[in-house]
Scaffold this active site. Structure first.
Site, PDB file in Angstrom:
ATOM      1  N   CYS A  79       0.832  -1.203   0.000  1.00 62.18           N
ATOM      2  CA  CYS A  79       0.000   0.000   0.000  1.00 62.18           C
ATOM      3  C   CYS A  79       0.873   1.263   0.000  1.00 62.18           C
ATOM      4  O   CYS A  79       1.447   1.601  -1.016  1.00 62.18           O
ATOM      5  CB  CYS A  79      -0.978  -0.016   1.174  1.00 62.18           C
ATOM      6  SG  CYS A  79      -2.337   1.168   0.965  1.00 62.18           S
ATOM      7  N   HIS A 167      -3.777  -5.046   0.569  1.00 60.23           N
ATOM      8  CA  HIS A 167      -3.290  -5.542   1.851  1.00 60.23           C
ATOM      9  C   HIS A 167      -3.393  -7.074   1.906  1.00 60.23           C
ATOM     10  O   HIS A 167      -4.475  -7.614   2.128  1.00 60.23           O
ATOM     11  CB  HIS A 167      -4.092  -4.928   2.999  1.00 60.23           C
ATOM     12  CG  HIS A 167      -3.818  -3.481   3.208  1.00 60.23           C
ATOM     13  ND1 HIS A 167      -2.795  -3.024   4.014  1.00 60.23           N
ATOM     14  CD2 HIS A 167      -4.417  -2.376   2.696  1.00 60.23           C
ATOM     15  CE1 HIS A 167      -2.782  -1.700   4.004  1.00 60.23           C
ATOM     16  NE2 HIS A 167      -3.753  -1.282   3.206  1.00 60.23           N
ATOM     17  N   GLU A 169      -2.294  -8.926   4.235  1.00 61.65           N
ATOM     18  CA  GLU A 169      -2.309  -9.379   5.620  1.00 61.65           C
ATOM     19  C   GLU A 169      -3.710  -9.540   6.198  1.00 61.65           C
ATOM     20  O   GLU A 169      -3.895 -10.200   7.228  1.00 61.65           O
ATOM     21  CB  GLU A 169      -1.497  -8.420   6.503  1.00 61.65           C
ATOM     22  CG  GLU A 169      -2.078  -7.031   6.683  1.00 61.65           C
ATOM     23  CD  GLU A 169      -1.666  -6.056   5.589  1.00 61.65           C
ATOM     24  OE1 GLU A 169      -1.787  -4.833   5.822  1.00 61.65           O
ATOM     25  OE2 GLU A 169      -1.243  -6.503   4.508  1.00 61.65           O
TER      26      GLU A 169
END
Length: 509
Positions: A79, A167, A169
């Site tokens: 990002c 993202h 994660e």
């Protein structure tokens, strides 16, 4: 030597999640502020740049020194990290026409690159950014796009430098874990050997070398963190470990005796100290939560200092500090703001001659439990809910009195025992009761009452960094509320907290 990954934190709410996902791949990683790089970068085999609430176009944008990283070590920008690699190395980043937030689907431009190995075309990812990368640096190759984001992933020419606008994660990115594994294992060639057994072996050897013939004083609380820390130290140095369990007068009902009984069969050298009056007298008239924490921390230090002088050869103070404690206590001068101070983080006063030893400092809570399991510790102890170091002091809003403590202990006891009877306890990360600083009108019998209100709190989490409130059965809440009001004198109203973290915290203070 343990191979490890460096995560540079630019203040993103997701930075800790990146670390958790990396650890779930059995790879060790550390988070460092972008402006406080480790002295020896060569100790790391790969680097990840986190997201950030900042824009790369701002004058005060976080600006790390990548001279010893980019083009030398495998590097992944996430990002903001991706926008940084584009903006400062020849590309063009501009405000998005519309805020790019939420679910998107990847259209892979290069299926041959190992970065997207095993990732299906149209894989779902999670976007959260207000800027977009319009042009890539010269020689960069676009690896994936989405319907709204042309350069959703790219690679820099002749480098192991990758960047993604989404993202990986978060759980919303369905192949996020696979993408991280592709980068860390397939590209950076890291070994997946960060296991509980390897941690135990490595830590015990390190503790032996560090402590030598010195003696360690460790404060036990009955909780998971201090218990696992004690067992690691016990395995490493045996009788050189001197454990102390202090009753600060702010424990749960019957906890002082029960905790001492719990440790009696673990082979630990434990001394119980009832210092209730010392703590409660020092807290008299205090309402501010940070002041409460600091007073309790100072009183603990005073007690340990006294005990240290009674133990010949005491050179170390052991603590059960874990990684979320460390992360949440980062200086406000760094990218992360201090949410609250932790009484077991931040070092010791100069007058104490003890050095700190914190064997769990780099572990998340779930990792601590797995380490305890690998050492054969009791499952009931390892499954115990977290309890704040300052105890009920931060679950009593406003001034602390002995009567409020007694009331809250009774309420908490009814709540926790009820959760166990209804087989709900082990499905919850943390539960407890909060004594609110308000009175409310009630009716008991034919009489009007004006008494205290308590809030019940139960959350689900993995490591305490984020948490969701638990949807407890209405029948359970009804029964517990009635039981509390009918049996605890001074309470005429019970409410249930349905706030998640963020924006709320787990504890109220």
């Amino acid at each position: 030597m343990q191979e490890k990954v460096l995560i540079l934190d630019f203040g993103s709410q997701y930075t800790q999640l990146i670390a958790r996902r990396v650890r779930e791949l059995f790879i060790y990683c550390e988070i460092h502020p972008f402006n406080s790089l480790p002295k020896d970068i060569s100790l790391f085999k790969a680097v990840i740049l986190s997201g950030s609430p900042f824009s790369v176009r701002n004058e005060n944008a976080p600006h790390p020194d990548l001279d010893k990283i980019k083009g030398i070590l495998p590097l992944l920008g996430v990002c903001y990290g991706a926008q940084y690699l584009a903006h400062f190395f020849g590309g063009n980043v501009s405000p998005s026409n519309t805020r790019e937030y939420g679910r998107a689907h990847l259209s892979l431009a290069n299926n041959d690159d190992n970065f997207f190995k095993g990732v299906s075309d149209q894989s779902q990812v999670w976007m959260s950014h207000a800027d977009t990368i319009l042009e890539l640096p010269e020689g960069a190759e676009c690896l994936a796009s989405t319907e709204d984001v042309k350069n959703a992933a790219f690679k820099l020419k002749d480098e192991q430098t990758y960047a993604i606008q989404f993202h990986p994660e978060v759980y919303h990115s369905s192949d996020g874990k696979q993408i991280l594994e592709n980068f860390l294992v397939g590209i950076a060639d890291l070994k997946q050997d960060w296991t509980p057994d390897s941690f135990v072996e490595m830590t015990i050897n390190e503790l032996k070398d560090t402590i030598g013939d010195g003696k360690v004083i460790l404060g036990l609380s009955g909780g998971v963190d201090s218990s696992v820390a004690a067992m690691l130290l016990h395995h490493a140095i045996g009788d050189q470990l001197n454990c102390i369990f202090v009753n600060n007068g702010l424990l749960r009902k019957n906890e002082f005796k029960e905790v001492l009984d719990q440790y009696s069969g673990m082979g630990l050298n434990v001394k119980g100290i009832d210092a209730s009056n010392q703590f409660l007298d020092s807290l008299e008239g205090i309402s501010d939560p940070e002041t409460k924490r600091k007073i309790i921390g100072k009183t603990f230090i005073d007690i340990f200092d006294t005990e240290a002088h009674e133990i010949n050869g005491a050179a170390w103070l052991g603590q059960g500090t874990i990684y979320p404690d460390v992360i949440e206590s980062i200086s406000v001068n760094g990218p992360s703001s201090t949410i609250k101070s932790h009484h077991n983080v931040g070092g010791l006063p100069d007058f104490m001659k003890l050095k700190l030893v914190e064997p769990l400092r780099m572990l998340f809570k779930d990792e601590v439990r797995r380490v305890g399991k690998s050492m054969g510790m009791d499952a009931e102890l390892l499954g115990r809910h977290p309890f704040p170091g300052p105890g009920l002091a931060i679950r009593i809003l406003g001034e602390i009195t002995r009567d409020k403590i007694r009331i809250l202990q009774e309420v908490d006891f009814i709540f926790i025992q009820g959760l166990k009877k209804w087989n709900l306890y082990n499905k919850i990360w943390q539960a407890g009761a909060i004594f609110l600083s308000v009175n409310s009108v009630g009716v008991m019998g034919d009489e009007r009452t004006y008494e205290n209100c308590v809030a019940l709190r139960a959350v689900q989490s993995t490591d305490g960094m984020t948490a969701d409130w638990v949807d407890l059965p209405y029948a359970f809440l009804q029964k517990i509320s009635n039981e509390i009001i009918n049996n605890v004198k001074g309470i005429n109203r019970v409410v249930y907290d349905i706030s998640s973290k963020p924006p709320a915290t787990i504890e109220w203070e």
